[in-house]
Design an enzyme around this catalytic site. Sequence first.
Site, PDB file in Angstrom:
ATOM      1  N   HIS A 122     -10.735  -2.836  -0.683  1.00  0.00           N
ATOM      2  CA  HIS A 122     -11.617  -2.251   0.332  1.00  0.00           C
ATOM      3  C   HIS A 122     -12.700  -1.422  -0.350  1.00  0.00           C
ATOM      4  O   HIS A 122     -12.407  -0.650  -1.268  1.00  0.00           O
ATOM      5  CB  HIS A 122     -10.817  -1.343   1.272  1.00  0.00           C
ATOM      6  CG  HIS A 122      -9.802  -2.077   2.081  1.00  0.00           C
ATOM      7  ND1 HIS A 122     -10.049  -2.540   3.355  1.00  0.00           N
ATOM      8  CD2 HIS A 122      -8.530  -2.450   1.810  1.00  0.00           C
ATOM      9  CE1 HIS A 122      -8.974  -3.150   3.836  1.00  0.00           C
ATOM     10  NE2 HIS A 122      -8.028  -3.110   2.906  1.00  0.00           N
ATOM     11  N   TYR A 175       0.838  -1.203   0.000  1.00  0.00           N
ATOM     12  CA  TYR A 175       0.000   0.000   0.000  1.00  0.00           C
ATOM     13  C   TYR A 175       0.872   1.252   0.000  1.00  0.00           C
ATOM     14  O   TYR A 175       1.940   1.275   0.640  1.00  0.00           O
ATOM     15  CB  TYR A 175      -0.860   0.050   1.270  1.00  0.00           C
ATOM     16  CG  TYR A 175      -2.026  -0.903   1.290  1.00  0.00           C
ATOM     17  CD1 TYR A 175      -3.295  -0.495   0.889  1.00  0.00           C
ATOM     18  CD2 TYR A 175      -1.870  -2.207   1.751  1.00  0.00           C
ATOM     19  CE1 TYR A 175      -4.368  -1.368   0.940  1.00  0.00           C
ATOM     20  CE2 TYR A 175      -2.939  -3.084   1.803  1.00  0.00           C
ATOM     21  CZ  TYR A 175      -4.188  -2.654   1.404  1.00  0.00           C
ATOM     22  OH  TYR A 175      -5.251  -3.516   1.461  1.00  0.00           O
TER      23      TYR A 175
END
Lengths: 234, 191
Positions: free
Chosen positions: A159, A105
């Site tokens: 997500h 990330y």
Amino acid sequence: MTPLAGYRPPYPGTQPDHLHPLYVSSIKRSPTRPLVAIPYTLSEVTGPSFGPELVAPAAHDLTRQHRGEPLGERIIVSGRVLDENGRPLSNTLVEIWQANAAGRYLHEVDQHKAPLDPNFTGCGQAVTNAEGRYRFVTIRPGEYPWRNHYNAWRPAHIHFSLFGPAFATRLVTQMYFPGDPLIPFDPIFNCTADEKARNRLISLFDWETTMPEHALGYRFDLILRGRDATPMEV
Amino acid sequence: MSLQATTSQTVGPYFKIGLQWLNRDNLAAEGVSGERVTIQGRVLDADGVPVPDAILEIWQANAHGKYDHPEDTQDKPLEPGFKGYGRIPADKQGGFRFATIKPGPVPGPNGKEQAPHLVIAVFMRGLLKRLVTRMYFPDDARNAGDPILNLVEAARRSTLIAKKAAGGPGALEWNVVLQGPDETVFFDLGL
């Protein structure tokens, strides 16, 4: 004002409890006292709305947010947002975030020794159309290790964050990929008791949205809570 | 047709990259009417350790007690420049701070008025679904008759009411305590 219709409670087992000890971070962060049940009031059946004017034109295409194209396998992720009564939820904001193809990330806390991709940020937004449809172009995120238990790896996931029409309908969840061998071992995926409810978090490979010689399609429909048919006795 | 709501999952530790574009820690633009307040506090875990990877979402009515939402059909004015939405991440010390106006009272069950309050959702790594709570305002006589506060055992109501803080008029403190003797009251909305 006329009495308010509330939102339907979840079917038993289809939502996680706050405490799921196999997900170690939940132990010190989940409340220990029983939640206090309250009736729906105007405060909970209203909520913020965010229209398309807020979302940049390229926000749904995570492969076109930089000068070059990100590394990894390009994919199309699309689906519908419906309520439990089957009604499409139009004009609702969908936010996504994810790791890059290497499983990293773009976040200072993520120290996994996998490369960042200068052409990939990993976040996107879309607003559903009149039929409740949304569509993202992105790359397939990589799996990555975490420290929940020995040799713990998160399955590949994206997500999702949605608002829906009310404070009561807010949902944050994760979408998984079919056939991922890590899914059965993931305590976050497994936090929900009902197997069918869990498995609905796994997207479906989708020929219909697969683009020839360009990108595989995955379909992920999201269901937000539906309204009770009759107003509550108040 | 009857579908089942999608299962909630945690925001995880990296939500910042997906959610920060919509961060709002100043809910009321200049010119919006109402009593100005700034609310600061901390998110604390079972050991009293600050939680740096939490994020709060606020929803509130304007100073007239009107929500910017089609379902609020009260004959009260909307305020241009006031949506009533805030999104505030905790900082590295688990602290948060936001500025807004004190909302007016809104209708509650049985035609009873609710005391001015914010509804608040809390997300963080470790929470598989959000926590829902409220923040009420100190020294407001309407708190005593609030139909929601009165559903909470008396000894725990104080966790829902902000305290006056140093920093002048309108400075308030309110904390989110996840466990322990001062555990914040969280509500069950069915999900």
